[in-house]
Design a protein around this motif. Sequence first.
Motif, PDB file in Angstrom:
ATOM      1  N   THR A 245       0.865  -1.173   0.000  1.00  0.00           N
ATOM      2  CA  THR A 245       0.000   0.000   0.000  1.00  0.00           C
ATOM      3  C   THR A 245       0.906   1.229   0.000  1.00  0.00           C
ATOM      4  O   THR A 245       1.967   1.232   0.623  1.00  0.00           O
ATOM      5  N   THR A 246       0.477   2.247  -0.738  1.00  0.00           N
ATOM      6  CA  THR A 246       1.281   3.459  -0.743  1.00  0.00           C
ATOM      7  C   THR A 246       0.387   4.680  -0.933  1.00  0.00           C
ATOM      8  O   THR A 246      -0.760   4.570  -1.360  1.00  0.00           O
ATOM      9  N   ALA A 247       0.905   5.846  -0.554  1.00  0.00           N
ATOM     10  CA  ALA A 247       0.143   7.102  -0.655  1.00  0.00           C
ATOM     11  C   ALA A 247       1.157   8.238  -0.474  1.00  0.00           C
ATOM     12  O   ALA A 247       2.246   8.167  -1.027  1.00  0.00           O
ATOM     13  N   LYS A 248       0.807   9.237   0.321  1.00  0.00           N
ATOM     14  CA  LYS A 248       1.689  10.396   0.592  1.00  0.00           C
ATOM     15  C   LYS A 248       2.365  10.917  -0.681  1.00  0.00           C
ATOM     16  O   LYS A 248       1.722  11.552  -1.482  1.00  0.00           O
ATOM     17  N   GLY A 249       3.666  10.602  -0.890  1.00  0.00           N
ATOM     18  CA  GLY A 249       4.396  11.259  -1.975  1.00  0.00           C
ATOM     19  C   GLY A 249       4.117  10.740  -3.362  1.00  0.00           C
ATOM     20  O   GLY A 249       4.588  11.325  -4.340  1.00  0.00           O
TER      21      GLY A 249
END
Length: 390
Positions: A245-249
Motif C-alpha cells: 500500500t502506498t500514498a503520501k508522496g
Amino acid sequence: MDSRQREEQYTLATYNHIRFPISLVRGEGNHVIDDEGRRYLDLYGGHAVCLLGHCHPRWVAAMRKQLAELVFYSNTVYFAPRAEAAELLVSHCYPSMAAVYFCGSGAEANETALKIARKATGRKLVVAMEGGFHGRTLGALSVTGFPRMRAAFPENAEAWTRFVPFGDLGAVQALDPSEIAAVIIEPIQSVAGIRTAPASYFLALRDHCRRCGIALIFDEVQTGSGRTGEWFWGMHHGVEPDLVTTAKGVGGGFPVGAVVASDALAAEVKPGDQATTFGGGPLAAAAIAATYRIIEEEGLVERVARFSASLRERLASLEGRGVREVRGLGYLLGVECDRPAKEVQARLMEQGILVGTSGEAQTFRLLPPLTVGEEEWEIFLGALEKALRE
Ligand SMILES: Cc1ncc(COP(=O)(O)O)c(C=O)c1O
C-alpha cells in the motif's frame, strides 16, 4: 478575526494540537513561505508528501496540461494518463507485482488491501504490529498499534486483529495460521519514532506467511517511491510482500493512494470487489505519472542514497552533544534528543527550518523532499547544533 482564528472556528478541532504557528502562502522547491514573507527550509515535506519539493516546474506543467484537457471522469471510462500511471507504478514496484488499484489516501489503500487479503484467503483475522500506524478510518484504525487511538472505538477496531510486538517472529508463529488472512506491517514505523527490525526478521516473516498461505502486506505509505534510497523498502533486502500500500508522496502532493498486488493476489480480485469515485482520476493519474517520471529522470532515488549516508554520519557525530540516537533510512530519519522534540522543533523553526515530531516525545523526524541536497543539509546541521547548544 484573522484567517487562523477563522480556520479554528470553522474546522473541527482534530488538528489543533499539532499545528505549526504559521500560515503558509507559497512553496518554492525545498522552501515554503508564510504570510509574513518568512522562508522555511522544509525538512518535514508537508508530512512526508512533497517528494519533489514544492511546485516542481515539470510537475506543475504536467498538471496544467491535464487541467486544461480533462479534469475528471470516473473509472467508467479509459484514459491514457491512468494507463501510464499504472504502468509506471507497477514497473517500479517489486518484480512479482502485477496490477494496481488507485484510491485517495493511505487509510483507504490499507482498507482495500485488508479486503483483498480477507477475500482471497477466506480468513478473518489480521496480525498487526504494536506501534504500527495505518490510518484513522475504522478498518485502517483496526490494525493501528496505538491503543490510545482506538480507545474510543474498541468494539469496531479490535475484534478482528491480533496485535504482536514488532520484530517478534515467535509471536506471529504462535497464532493459529488457519484463521489469519494477512500480516500488515510498516517496514519502518514512522509515527512510533522511526523504529525498524532486522532484515532477518522480515525474511523469516516472509517465509512464514508463504508457508501458511497468509498475505503479507507492506504499508509503504511513507517508505515508498524512493524515500528510503530504493523505490520500495523491501528492495534493500530482497524481500517482497504480496500487497503494497502506498500514498503520501506518490502523487507529488496531489492526494492519491494505491494498492499494488502480486500476480497471485491480483488474479483473485474480481469486478465489483472494490470501487471509489475519485481513485485514478485524470488529475491524480497525471500527478503520479509526472512524479514517477521526474524521480526517475532526475535520479532522485540515487540522490537520497548518496546524501543520506553522509547526513547520517554527521548526525551521529552529534551523539553525546544533545543527540542520543539517529534511526531510519534514506530520507526517513528519526533523531532522538536528550530533550523534548517539540523544543528542538521550535528552535529550528525560529531559525527557518521545519521538521516533524513523532509519537515518541524526544524524537523529531526528517521527512524531506527527495530534492534536498548537500547545501540544505549543511544549513540544517548548523541550525541543529545551535538549537542543541541553547
Ligand atoms: C505508514 C502510514 N500508513 C498509513 C497512513 C494513513 O495515510 P492517510 O493519512 O493518507 O490516510 C499514514 C499517514 O500518516 C502512514 O504514515
